[in-house]
Motif scaffolding. Structure first.
Motif, PDB file in Angstrom:
ATOM      1  N   ARG A 182       0.865  -2.301  -1.056  1.00 28.20           N
ATOM      2  CA  ARG A 182      -0.091  -1.592  -0.488  1.00 28.20           C
ATOM      3  C   ARG A 182      -0.085  -2.215   0.954  1.00 28.20           C
ATOM      4  O   ARG A 182       0.307  -3.637   1.079  1.00 28.20           O
ATOM      5  CB  ARG A 182      -1.426  -1.905  -0.984  1.00 28.20           C
ATOM      6  CG  ARG A 182      -2.658  -0.982  -0.486  1.00 28.20           C
ATOM      7  CD  ARG A 182      -3.680  -1.583  -1.066  1.00 28.20           C
ATOM      8  NE  ARG A 182      -3.857  -0.755  -2.518  1.00 28.20           N
ATOM      9  CZ  ARG A 182      -4.718  -1.345  -3.420  1.00 28.20           C
ATOM     10  NH1 ARG A 182      -5.286  -2.501  -3.244  1.00 28.20           N
ATOM     11  NH2 ARG A 182      -4.843  -0.942  -4.519  1.00 28.20           N
ATOM     12  N   VAL A 202       3.050   3.082  -2.496  1.00 27.61           N
ATOM     13  CA  VAL A 202       1.946   2.617  -1.546  1.00 27.61           C
ATOM     14  C   VAL A 202       0.440   2.414  -2.182  1.00 27.61           C
ATOM     15  O   VAL A 202      -0.486   1.750  -1.548  1.00 27.61           O
ATOM     16  CB  VAL A 202       1.911   3.485  -0.211  1.00 27.61           C
ATOM     17  CG1 VAL A 202       3.115   3.324   0.638  1.00 27.61           C
ATOM     18  CG2 VAL A 202       1.356   4.842  -0.667  1.00 27.61           C
ATOM     19  N   LYS A 203       0.375   2.858  -3.466  1.00 27.42           N
ATOM     20  CA  LYS A 203      -0.946   2.620  -4.069  1.00 27.42           C
ATOM     21  C   LYS A 203      -1.128   1.348  -4.835  1.00 27.42           C
ATOM     22  O   LYS A 203      -1.993   1.046  -5.414  1.00 27.42           O
ATOM     23  CB  LYS A 203      -1.129   3.854  -4.967  1.00 27.42           C
ATOM     24  CG  LYS A 203      -1.391   5.312  -4.421  1.00 27.42           C
ATOM     25  CD  LYS A 203      -1.456   6.209  -5.517  1.00 27.42           C
ATOM     26  CE  LYS A 203      -1.474   7.576  -5.323  1.00 27.42           C
ATOM     27  NZ  LYS A 203      -0.851   8.618  -6.289  1.00 27.42           N
TER      28      LYS A 203
END
Ligand SMILES: [Zn+2]
Length: 76
Positions: A75, A69-70
């Motif tokens: 994202r 998710v980074k």
């Protein structure tokens, strides 16, 4: 430049997807220049860290979810 999908540092053309230095993704995430699906990348990543860091499948999955998710590609 780092892969926008997995964060791998890419230095030479051969590190880039399709050996194309204009590619935002690495050779593992985009072997044919095109980014693979989230599921494929997640599986590959889990396999990689279970081996290199000796984690259980469950631990590796949690870690990958956190890292993914980074990344600009995943994202939300
Ligand atoms: Zn990558």
């Amino acid at each position: 430049m780092n892969c926008e999908s997995c964060g791998l540092p890419m230095e030479e053309a051969k590190d880039y997807g399709g050996s194309d230095m204009g590619n935002k993704y690495c050779k593992y995430c985009a072997p044919d220049s095109k980014l693979m699906s989230r599921e494929q990348i997640k599986e590959g990543w889990i396999g990689y860290i279970t081996k290199t860091e000796n984690l259980s499948r469950k631990e590796a999955e949690g870690r990958v979810d956190e890292e993914m998710v980074k990344m600009p590609a995943w994202r939300k």
